[in-house]
Design a protein around this motif. Structure first.
Motif, short mmCIF file in Angstrom:
data_model
loop_
_atom_site.label_atom_id
_atom_site.label_comp_id
_atom_site.label_asym_id
_atom_site.label_seq_id
_atom_site.Cartn_x
_atom_site.Cartn_y
_atom_site.Cartn_z
N PHE B 88 3.07 -132.40 38.56
CA PHE B 88 1.80 -132.99 38.99
C PHE B 88 0.76 -132.72 37.91
CE2 PHE B 88 3.95 -131.66 42.96
CZ PHE B 88 4.11 -132.92 43.54
N PRO B 89 0.44 -133.72 37.10
CA PRO B 89 -0.42 -133.46 35.94
C PRO B 89 -1.82 -132.98 36.31
CG PRO B 89 0.44 -135.73 35.94
CD PRO B 89 0.86 -135.11 37.22
N GLY B 90 -2.33 -133.40 37.47
CA GLY B 90 -3.70 -133.03 37.83
C GLY B 90 -3.81 -131.65 38.45
N LEU B 91 -2.68 -131.03 38.72
CA LEU B 91 -2.69 -129.69 39.29
C LEU B 91 -2.47 -128.67 38.18
CD1 LEU B 91 -2.47 -131.34 41.89
CD2 LEU B 91 -0.67 -129.81 42.68
N LYS B 130 -4.40 -127.18 33.44
CA LYS B 130 -3.92 -128.39 34.13
C LYS B 130 -2.61 -128.80 33.48
CE LYS B 130 -6.76 -129.79 37.33
NZ LYS B 130 -8.20 -129.79 37.25
#
Ligand SMILES: Nc1ncnc2c1ncn2[C@@H]1O[C@H](COP(=O)(O)OP(=O)(O)OP(=O)(O)O)[C@@H](O)[C@H]1O
Ligand SMILES: [Mg+2]
Lengths: 328, 235, 399
Positions: B88-91, B130
């Motif tokens: 999950f790139p945004g996490l 991130k």
């Protein structure tokens, strides 16, 4: 009144805060299930009606007691439960089966329009079937009927709900932020939005996440509506038909893919709607000496903002950023 | 451990995998190789229940799991790392790992995260970054770490070495062998780098245009000159 | 006994919906443009009838017969509203004033009917301007259509329609009545009315004429929609709707086609608005052109009939209109029955239920259709249309 009074600014801020909550809710279900929910404004009206009924049936007896102001705590919460449940029912009976069947975006939008029409007409029916006197009072209820201005240091006399709305919006904003960054479930919501497929693979029950997002969306709509009951004179189911455009405007101005964006966009659109028409007509009056009433065109401003954002920044909204959260 | 019986898989109305059957035995590495677009990822997605299974069965330890929803499969002890979009790139890195440990309970989750970080010390340094800011190698490490979070018995990896520098890829392959030999895992692997992968595998399948052209010992496939030349670029 | 004129008005309403649905089907069914702003197209036509034709007729009268115009507008009862405005100013700014409008329009109507040149000019003006404005709204909409993804587009078109009709026109009284209803003028010359009056129907001759006009226009619209469906353009449009790939390959041509469809569909919907406001609706009021009545109900009709299926959507329009009316009429009966048994006591509730039940009915119907028969009751044949089928049959028989 080119220099606005504090009271006016606060009431504009209240309108902005209500729209912030509503735009946030519409964005939430858009991000999770990709559904543009046209029934969202009607949910706010249901929240308002719940509150007015509560006032009429329960709080009327507390009129002179200090307990009266627990109204601002009790009614948003109760309204939230009611509309949260309505949203869940909507999702489970209507939206989820259609998504499972592979209904497209437009089909889903029509489904929410259809649900809205059913809901709105049922609400009309309900209001008309309650005894006539209440209906009259409910439909015309505004601040004056039920609230007494309170004295607030520095501000002077003002209606208390105007303070409560911005505070509530702020609290919900902060609460949501903490929920999304600090709790397992909140993080799993973000994960499910980013990549539902991977979320499923690593064992997240994405279906449950969606259900909760619908509940939260409906619940916040009810809260906003509950306090709007005091701000909007003459709440009626029909008001939802135009109000939904403002809600979408806030959501789109905020980018439709960001919960914080929606809070900001909603606040911007909502307060602009209140401030800009008055400001322009004041300036006009100052220059020409003639009075024009622009407030009745106030919804035009949200529409113009919506179009402006869509046409000026189509890439930012329809382009690259979107790919990342599109459902696999 | 995992048996696939005449599986037919596709997306929507596109039929991509035709009557594929094979079996992965416990504590072995089973490698699927084949040309691009041959349907390797689709087959794995079918096993996981992400792509549409038209017919056939998937048995895990004798149990029919064909229709088990994907999020339940992790509870059976199956870990899957897809080829693309596997983090999950945004996490943040930490949040990614927490998600992979979802539902394990706090102390156990912390324990596992600790273990995984010990295994991949490089990730510890980026724990609050991130995930979108990680390098290709770090991303792949994170993806595999996420796979290991629930301590699965059966690990599915889709082209884990793709896009990695040769040295890092070699190291990763060594770690995969280590998973089998030291951690006693069973591994279903899809690899672009056929020769290197087949050398360390037990069994193998060659998948061409959605049909299996070869199933058997990895060594046998490696030695099959005709298939090797035709599909794998092995001389 | 239901009166014949009432039946004719219902028929006229149905025909209006048929035209609106055919236009919507061109835009949404064929060209794949989710037009959630259909109401503004229909209102455009009504606006021309109620607001523009009246002013045009008066201005023309100023040239043809200044004395009559003077007599018409120079009334003591108008004085409080117009002050010492010039005649042109009155025509432009005061004809929508409710008090003036109420007396002015009947008088103007009879003047028009007695003056063949005036009547024909007004008729032609009305139709030409409605078509023109319908095209303009179509162009505006397709400007958005080439730029926005489909769900944004749907929201934008809905917002556009609501803002124009429900906020702008509904709030601007001097433009087209706004919060007050305005009256539609008669445009038929007495030469035509007397012909229609000769028919032994016992209804107002203007209604007969209006209905004939409506039927003619609807038939033309249907033939046109069928021609589009059978043309290479229609096929391409359907292909483009079903397949993004085609869209990207022929992007340019398709943008041009969408523009054309939006223009034509816009013109047709505006014409529907004209015949409706001119013949079947005593007053014109922006707030009557709601999203429910003129966007959602037409969508429901289209979905029931099956998108991109001309015959299907016509049947859908008839079915839903009749269904809603039937509910309206049946409910009081039902209520009387319930009251007789003692289940209902509130008499007032009948009105509300009559108002909400037809709406709930369409809402539920839409949801059921989306779930059970998303392609409509009359399913579209891939690549074939009713026209194709008829042609095939004809060939079979001629052999
Ligand atoms: N979501 C999808 N919908 C429709 N078709 C797809 C989808 N994903 C992949 N395909 C098609 O399925 C076929 C097989 O693709 P797949 O990714 O399974 O092959 P692969 O063997 O894994 O290839 P690679 O070696 O490049 O990873 C391809 O033709 C691809 O275009
Ligand atoms: Mg692949």
């Amino acid at each position: 009144m080119v220099l606005p009074s504090l009271e006016f600014l606060l009431s504009s801020a209240a309108a902005g805060a209500a729209l912030a909550l509503l735009s946030m809710g519409i964005t939430l279900t858009y991000m999770t299930t990709r559904v543009s929910n046209f029934a969202h404004a009607t949910m706010a009206i249901i929240g308002a009606v719940t509150t007015l009924l509560l006032l009429d049936r329960f709080f009327a007896g507390l009129r002179d007691s200090p307990l009266y102001y627990t109204l601002f705590l009790v009614s948003p919460l109760l309204a939230a439960v009611v509309t949260g449940a309505v949203a869940v029912i909507m999702y489970v009976t209507t939206i989820r089966p259609l998504i499972k069947k592979g209904t497209g975006l437009i089909g889903l939008m029509i489904a929410t329009l259809a649900f809205d029409i059913i809901l709105n007409n049922l609400l009309t029916l309900f209001l008309q079937l309650t005894p006539a006197q209440t209906v009259g009072r409910l439909l015309e209820a505004n601040v004056k009927g039920y609230l007494v201005p309170v004295s607030i240091p520095l501000v002077g006399y003002m209606y208390p709900h105007r303070l409560f709305l911005p505070i509530l919006a702020l609290l919900v904003g902060i609460g949501l932020h903490l929920f999304l960054t600090r709790t397992q479930f909140g993080i799993s919501m973000r994960a499910s939005i980013e990549n539902p497929q991977l979320a499923r693979i690593i064992g997240i029950n994405v279906e449950r996440v969606y259900l909760v997002s619908w509940f939260l969306s409906g619940a916040t709509a009810g809260m906003a509506g509950s306090l709007l009951a005091f701000e909007m004179p003459g709440i009626s189911p029909a008001a939802a038909y135009l109000y939904i455009v403002s809600i979408f405007a806030g959501s789109i101005v905020g980018g439709l893919n960001s919960i914080y964006g929606a809070l900001a966009g909603g606040f911007l659109v909502g307060s602009m709607e209140a401030i800009v028409p008055v400001f322009i007509s004041d300036v006009y009056q100052l220059v020409t000496g003639e009075y024009i009433d622009l407030l009745r065109y106030q919804r035009m401003f949200s529409f113009l903002l919506l179009i402006l954002v869509l046409l000026v920044a189509p890439e930012g909204l329809a382009g690259i950023k979107w790919r990342g959260i599109r459902r696999g | 451990m995992l048996r696939v019986e005449s599986l037919n898989v596709g997306y929507g109305k596109f039929h991509i995998i035709f009557d594929v059957s094979f079996e992965v035995k416990e504590r072995t590495i089973f490698t699927i190789v084949g040309p691009n677009g041959g349907g390797k990822s689709t087959l794995l997605n079918g096993i996981m229940g992400i792509a549409t299974v038209f017919s056939g069965r998937v048995l895990y330890k004798g149990q029919d799991i064909t229709r088990v929803p994907p999020h339940e499969k992790s509870k059976y002890g199956i870990g899957y790392t897809p080829q693309t979009d596997n983090i999950f790139p945004g996490l943040t890195v930490m949040e990614n790992l927490m998600m992979a440990a979802y539902g394990l309970g706090e102390s156990m989750a912390r324990d596992r995260i600790e273990k995984v970080l010990a295994y991949y010390p490089a990730l510890r340094r980026r724990i609050d970054a991130k995930a979108r800011n990680l390098s290709g190698g770090e991303r792949q490490m994170l993806a595999i770490s996420m796979n290991l979070m629930r301590d699965p018995e059966f690990i599915i990896l889709d082209e884990p070495t793709s896009g990695l520098a040769p040295i890092i890829a070699k190291d990763l392959l060594k770690r995969i062998v280590g998973m089998r030999d030291e951690l006693k895992k069973t591994i279903l692997l899809v690899e672009q780098n056929a020769k290197a992968a087949l050398e360390v595998s037990d069994d193998a399948m060659l998948l061409v245009s959605g049909r299996s052209e070869f199933i058997g010992k990895a060594q046998a496939l490696l030695k099959d000159e005709e298939l090797g030349r035709k599909y794998l670029g092995v001389k | 006994m239901v009166e014949l004129s009432a039946l004719m008005i219902e028929l006229g309403n149905i025909i209006t919906f048929v035209m609106v649905v055919l236009a919507l089907n061109l835009m949404a069914g064929f060209a794949g443009i989710p037009n959630f702003g259909m109401a503004v197209f229909v209102y455009t036509g009504a606006f021309v009838v109620g607001a523009l034709s009246v002013r045009f007729a008066l201005l023309l009268l100023a040239v043809l017969d200044p004395a009559t115009l003077e007599a018409l507008l120079n009334k003591p009862s108008y004085k409080p509203y117009v002050g010492d405005m010039s005649l042109v100013e009155i025509i432009l700014f005061k004809t929508m004033e409710p008090t003036i409008n109420r007396t002015l329009i009947p008088e103007l109507s009879s003047i028009i009917s007695q003056n063949l040149v005036l009547a024909l000019s007004v008729l032609i003006f009305t139709f030409v301007v409605a078509v023109f404005l319908g095209v303009v709204v179509g162009v505006i909409s397709s400007y958005a259509a080439v730029r926005l993804k489909e769900d944004y587009l749907a929201i934008a078109l809905l917002a556009f329609s609501e803002m124009m009709v429900q906020v702008f026109f509904a709030q601007t009284d001097s433009l087209a009545g706004g919060r007050y209803a305005i009256y539609a003028p008669n445009m038929w010359p007495s030469e035509l009315s007397s012909v229609a009056a000769a028919l032994p129907l016992g209804v107002k001759p203007e209604l007969t004429l209006g209905l004939i006009l409506a039927i003619g226009l609807a038939a033309l619209t249907y033939l046109y929609a069928e021609r589009i469906a059978n043309s290479p353009m229609g096929r391409a449009l359907r292909a483009m709707r079903d397949d993004e790939f085609v869209l990207s390959t022929y992007g340019r041509d398709i943008a041009a086609m969408r523009l054309r469809v939006m223009m034509i569909g816009g013109a047709l919907a505006a014409l529907a608005g004209v015949i409706y406001a001119m013949n079947f609706q005593p007053v014109v009021k922006a707030t009557d052109y709601t999203r429910l009545a003129w966007t959602f109900v037409p969508w429901a009709m289209m979905i029931i009939g099956g998108m991109a299926n001309n015959l299907g959507v016509v049947l859908g329009a008839v079915a839903i209109y009749v269904g809603r009316k039937a509910l309206e009429f049946a409910l009081p009966e039902l209520f009387d029955a319930l009251k007789a048994v003692g289940l209902v006591t509130e008499a007032a509730a009948v009105d509300v239920i009559r108002a909400v039940a037809p709406n709930i009915f369409v809402g539920v119907l839409i949801l059921l259709m989306l779930y059970l028969r998303p392609k409509g009751l009359v399913e579209e044949m891939p690549g074939r249309t009713l026209g194709d089928k008829l042609r095939e049959l004809k060939e079979k028989f001629s052999r």
